[in-house]
Each structure stands twice: as structure tokens, then as C-alpha cells.
Design a protein around this motif. Sequence first.
Motif, PDB file in Angstrom:
ATOM      1  N   ASN A   3      40.785  45.624  46.974  1.00  0.00           N
ATOM      2  CA  ASN A   3      41.614  44.399  46.176  1.00  0.00           C
ATOM      3  C   ASN A   3      41.069  43.243  46.669  1.00  0.00           C
ATOM      4  N   MET A   7      39.637  40.472  43.596  1.00  0.00           N
ATOM      5  CA  MET A   7      40.641  39.383  43.358  1.00  0.00           C
ATOM      6  C   MET A   7      39.870  37.875  43.529  1.00  0.00           C
ATOM      7  N   TYR A  75      45.670  35.120  35.930  1.00  0.00           N
ATOM      8  CA  TYR A  75      46.350  35.402  37.203  1.00  0.00           C
ATOM      9  C   TYR A  75      47.265  36.464  37.062  1.00  0.00           C
ATOM     10  N   MET A  78      45.254  39.595  36.801  1.00  0.00           N
ATOM     11  CA  MET A  78      44.543  40.252  37.985  1.00  0.00           C
ATOM     12  C   MET A  78      45.526  40.763  38.919  1.00  0.00           C
ATOM     13  N   VAL A  79      46.623  40.155  39.127  1.00  0.00           N
ATOM     14  CA  VAL A  79      47.698  40.811  39.965  1.00  0.00           C
ATOM     15  C   VAL A  79      48.099  41.964  39.326  1.00  0.00           C
TER      16      VAL A  79
END
Length: 139
Positions: A3, A7, A75, A78-79
Motif C-alpha cells: 500500500n 500510494m 486521490y 488511489m484510495v
Amino acid sequence: MTNEVFMAPMIALIIWTLIVWVVLFVRRVPAMKAARMDPELAKSPTGEWKNALPLKAQAPAHNYNHLMEQPTIFYAFMVWAVLTGNMSTPIAYLAWAYVGLRIVHSLVQISTGPVMTRFTLFILSTLCLIGMIVLALLT
């Protein structure tokens, strides 16, 4: 891919956005003082007070606003990719390309560079974002 590694581009763009915020204040506050501007006039985001500031002082603010717009999709994506486990190397590469293009876009805009160069960078970054989403949907 972890992760944290996936990220990293998101964190990089957040850091870049904060750097642009600093540039905004470093340029705008002295320009307002030089123009002997009453800070109360700057209450409105669209006002005559902006005409008193040179483009060099306005450009970082415009770019900061741009960094609050389309990157919100980046954003959120990506989350979502991390939460759903939809992380792949091609998406990560496109994420880094997106961030790199957004940084170059910022540098062109902050330096009051050519609009068509900025527009081209914006289109390329948008294509990276679209590519990321298409790749995620195809897997």
C-alpha cells in the motif's frame, strides 16, 4: 506491491500542493504590501483587488486552485484502488506519470509560461488519469 509503495505518488502530489501553497504566500503577501492593498479588499475571491497584483503573484494561487480540482479524482481513485486491492504496476507507473506531469504543469504556470504548453501537460496528465481508471476497470 505494498500500500505504501502504491500510494507514494499520492503523497508526493500532496507534498507538491503544499509547496505551491508556500509559493503562493511568498509571492502574494509581498505583492499585496507593495500595492499598499487593504487585506479586507481580498475577502472576495473575484474582485478588483486582483488587478493590482502582477501575474507573478497571481499565478501560484491559480495553480493551487487547479491542484484542488482534478487531483481530487486522482486521490479518490488511489484510495479506492488500495481499498479494493486493485493495485498494479501499470497503474502505479501511470500514477507517477500523472504526478510528474502535474508538477511540470505547476512549474509552467507558476513561471507564467506558455498557455499551450500548460494545456498540453494538462491533457497528458488527464490521459494518465483516464488510463489508470480504464486499467482498473479492465482487471
